[in-house]
Design an enzyme around this catalytic site. Structure first.
Site, PDB file in Angstrom:
ATOM      1  N   GLY A 173     -10.563  -3.041   3.450  1.00  0.00           N
ATOM      2  CA  GLY A 173      -9.522  -2.957   4.473  1.00  0.00           C
ATOM      3  C   GLY A 173      -9.553  -1.606   5.170  1.00  0.00           C
ATOM      4  N   ASP A 174      -8.451  -1.282   5.817  1.00  0.00           N
ATOM      5  CA  ASP A 174      -8.399  -0.036   6.598  1.00  0.00           C
ATOM      6  C   ASP A 174      -8.102   1.203   5.759  1.00  0.00           C
ATOM      7  OD1 ASP A 174      -5.812  -1.212   6.156  1.00  0.00           O
ATOM      8  OD2 ASP A 174      -4.989   0.363   7.426  1.00  0.00           O
ATOM      9  N   THR A 188      -0.317   1.189   7.047  1.00  0.00           N
ATOM     10  CA  THR A 188      -0.216   0.070   6.110  1.00  0.00           C
ATOM     11  C   THR A 188      -0.028  -1.218   6.893  1.00  0.00           C
ATOM     12  OG1 THR A 188       1.054  -0.930   4.316  1.00  0.00           O
ATOM     13  CG2 THR A 188       2.263   0.560   5.773  1.00  0.00           C
ATOM     14  N   GLY A 189      -0.691  -2.266   6.458  1.00  0.00           N
ATOM     15  CA  GLY A 189      -0.562  -3.533   7.172  1.00  0.00           C
ATOM     16  C   GLY A 189      -1.847  -4.332   7.049  1.00  0.00           C
ATOM     17  N   THR A 221       0.836  -1.201   0.000  1.00  0.00           N
ATOM     18  CA  THR A 221       0.000   0.000   0.000  1.00  0.00           C
ATOM     19  C   THR A 221       0.871   1.250   0.000  1.00  0.00           C
ATOM     20  OG1 THR A 221      -1.728  -1.157   1.161  1.00  0.00           O
ATOM     21  CG2 THR A 221      -1.633   1.205   1.565  1.00  0.00           C
ATOM     22  N   ARG A 242     -14.525  -7.218   0.058  1.00  0.00           N
ATOM     23  CA  ARG A 242     -13.725  -7.001   1.278  1.00  0.00           C
ATOM     24  C   ARG A 242     -13.178  -5.560   1.310  1.00  0.00           C
ATOM     25  NH1 ARG A 242      -8.154  -5.388   2.446  1.00  0.00           N
ATOM     26  NH2 ARG A 242      -7.645  -6.176   4.497  1.00  0.00           N
ATOM     27  N   GLY A 270      -5.184  -4.903   7.324  1.00  0.00           N
ATOM     28  CA  GLY A 270      -6.248  -3.930   7.501  1.00  0.00           C
ATOM     29  C   GLY A 270      -7.283  -4.250   8.558  1.00  0.00           C
TER      30      GLY A 270
HETATM   31  N1  ASP Z   1      -3.883  -2.159   4.738  1.00  0.00           N
HETATM   32  C1  ASP Z   1      -4.134  -2.689   3.446  1.00  0.00           C
HETATM   33  C2  ASP Z   1      -5.407  -3.491   3.497  1.00  0.00           C
HETATM   34  O1  ASP Z   1      -5.627  -4.195   4.461  1.00  0.00           O
HETATM   35  C3  ASP Z   1      -3.021  -3.575   2.949  1.00  0.00           C
HETATM   36  C4  ASP Z   1      -1.639  -2.994   3.104  1.00  0.00           C
HETATM   37  O2  ASP Z   1      -1.450  -1.990   3.766  1.00  0.00           O
HETATM   38  O3  ASP Z   1      -0.718  -3.559   2.529  1.00  0.00           O
HETATM   39  O4  ASP Z   1      -6.148  -3.485   2.559  1.00  0.00           O
END
Ligand code: ASP
Length: 351
Positions: A244-245, A265-266, A214, A242, A268
């Site tokens: 995410g965050d 980022t991570g 991300t 789906r 989500g």
């Molecule tokens: N946070 C993002 C999600 O969950 C993915 C990412 O940050 O790599 O969609």
């Protein structure tokens, strides 16, 4: 001093008043609301940056052994190209929102990252993109989720913020809105990048490649305005619908001039469950924590404690830049007016 006091006592009340007003007028320019360059540059004897910028290109389980020297060089070059764009906007007095949008547009066009062009594949073999942006000056925000066929989802999010009375559009409606606003469309081939396709094939075979990548950016401009933005393709092989965050304001993105700007980022789901970006702001506003302490707490004691992984980039309203993560790596870069410029990949590379 003694002579001055005697002279003062000898003066009439009217003369005293005139002298008092004259002294006030003389010192007033130096004690205003802190907007003069001198005031802002000197804080506790140290120079304080008037603009600051940080960006990320995703966090994950990679270390120096997972990247070849050539790949490492590619990531560093891409991050620094995006950083230079942001520096240009902020140095010339541009708005934090413009810096954030411009930086993210560059990263969205770069297939190294999981956003825009390089977005990962969904379980159905398509691309559903998410993005959000928040202006810390007005606390207005805009977000899109599951948008398809739009080259720059961050600009779609910005259009939602600036040109609609709503803050969040999804799927088909988000695409319609973006096209109505004249945003650039991109054909399906634009998103068919070799890297994302390889991840998809791996995921099809093993159902376990949750690679990240991300992108996000946070900025403080010369007018003291903060902004944060985040853009992603989500997680490889995500199930239809789906979310995410990244497009969820408060989880993946937050900005408020009173405290800080944050982009996450991570994983989500965990960032949503602990509202990471807003948690950092709240700990500063209501708990008087420093930005560094608030970010550490949110990542390790809250999100990380539930089993989530990832990181945040933050800029405080005093220009402080903080990176915090519980993964071995996070692609990131930062710059400020005081001359800091760094491009970092691994957690142990320092701030
Ligand atoms: N946070 C993002 C999600 O969950 C993915 C990412 O940050 O790599 O969609």
């Amino acid at each position: 001093m003694y002579a001055f006091t005697r002279y003062f006592h000898a003066m009439s009340k009217t003369n005293c008043m005139v002298l008092f007003i004259a002294i006030l007028l003389l010192i007033a320019p130096g004690c205003g609301s802190g907007s003069s360059a001198t005031d802002e540059n000197i804080a506790g004897g140290e120079s304080q940056p008037r603009w600051s910028l940080a960006l990320h290109g995703g966090a994950g389980h990679f270390d120096s052994e997972d990247l070849s020297a050539a790949q490492e060089a590619q990531y560093r070059a891409s991050l620094s190209t995006a950083l230079e764009i942001g520096i240009e906007v902020l140095e010339s007095g541009g708005a934090a929102v413009d810096a954030v949008e411009q930086v993210i547009r560059i990263l969205e066009d770069d297939s190294l990252f999981n956003a825009g062009r390089g977005a990962v594949y969904t379980a159905d073999g398509g691309h559903e993109l998410d993005a959000s942006i928040m202006d810390g000056d007005t606390r207005n925000c805009g977000a899109v989720t599951g948008i398809q066929g739009i080259r720059h989802p961050i600009s779609a999010a910005r259009a939602v913020m600036d040109r609609s009375e709503h803050v969040f559009f999804s799927g088909h409606g988000a695409g319609l809105f973006a096209r109505e606003q004249g945003l650039e469309s991109a054909p399906p081939e634009w998103f068919d990048t070799a890297k994302a396709h390889k991840r998809y094939q791996k995921a099809l075979a093993k159902w376990e490649d949750k690679k990240m990548g991300t992108v996000g950016c946070v900025a403080l401009d010369l007018q003291g305005r903060l902004c944060a933005g985040t853009s992603t393709g989500g997680m490889t092989f995500k199930q239809h619908g789906r979310i995410g965050d990244s497009p969820v304001v408060g989880a993946g993105t937050w900005a408020d001039n009173r405290t800080c700007a944050v982009s996450a980022t991570g994983w989500g789901e965990y960032f949503i469950r602990t509202a990471v970006a807003h948690d950092i702001h709240g700990a500063m506003l209501h708990g008087s924590l420093s930005l560094e302490a608030a970010a550490r707490h949110a990542i390790h004691e809250e999100m990380g404690a539930l089993g989530g992984t990832g990181g945040v980039i933050c800029v405080g309203n005093d220009g402080t830049i903080v990176f915090e993560m519980n993964t071995p790596g996070m692609f990131r870069a930062a710059a400020n007016e005081a001359g800091r410029k760094s491009v970092l990949l691994f957690a142990d590379e320092g701030q």
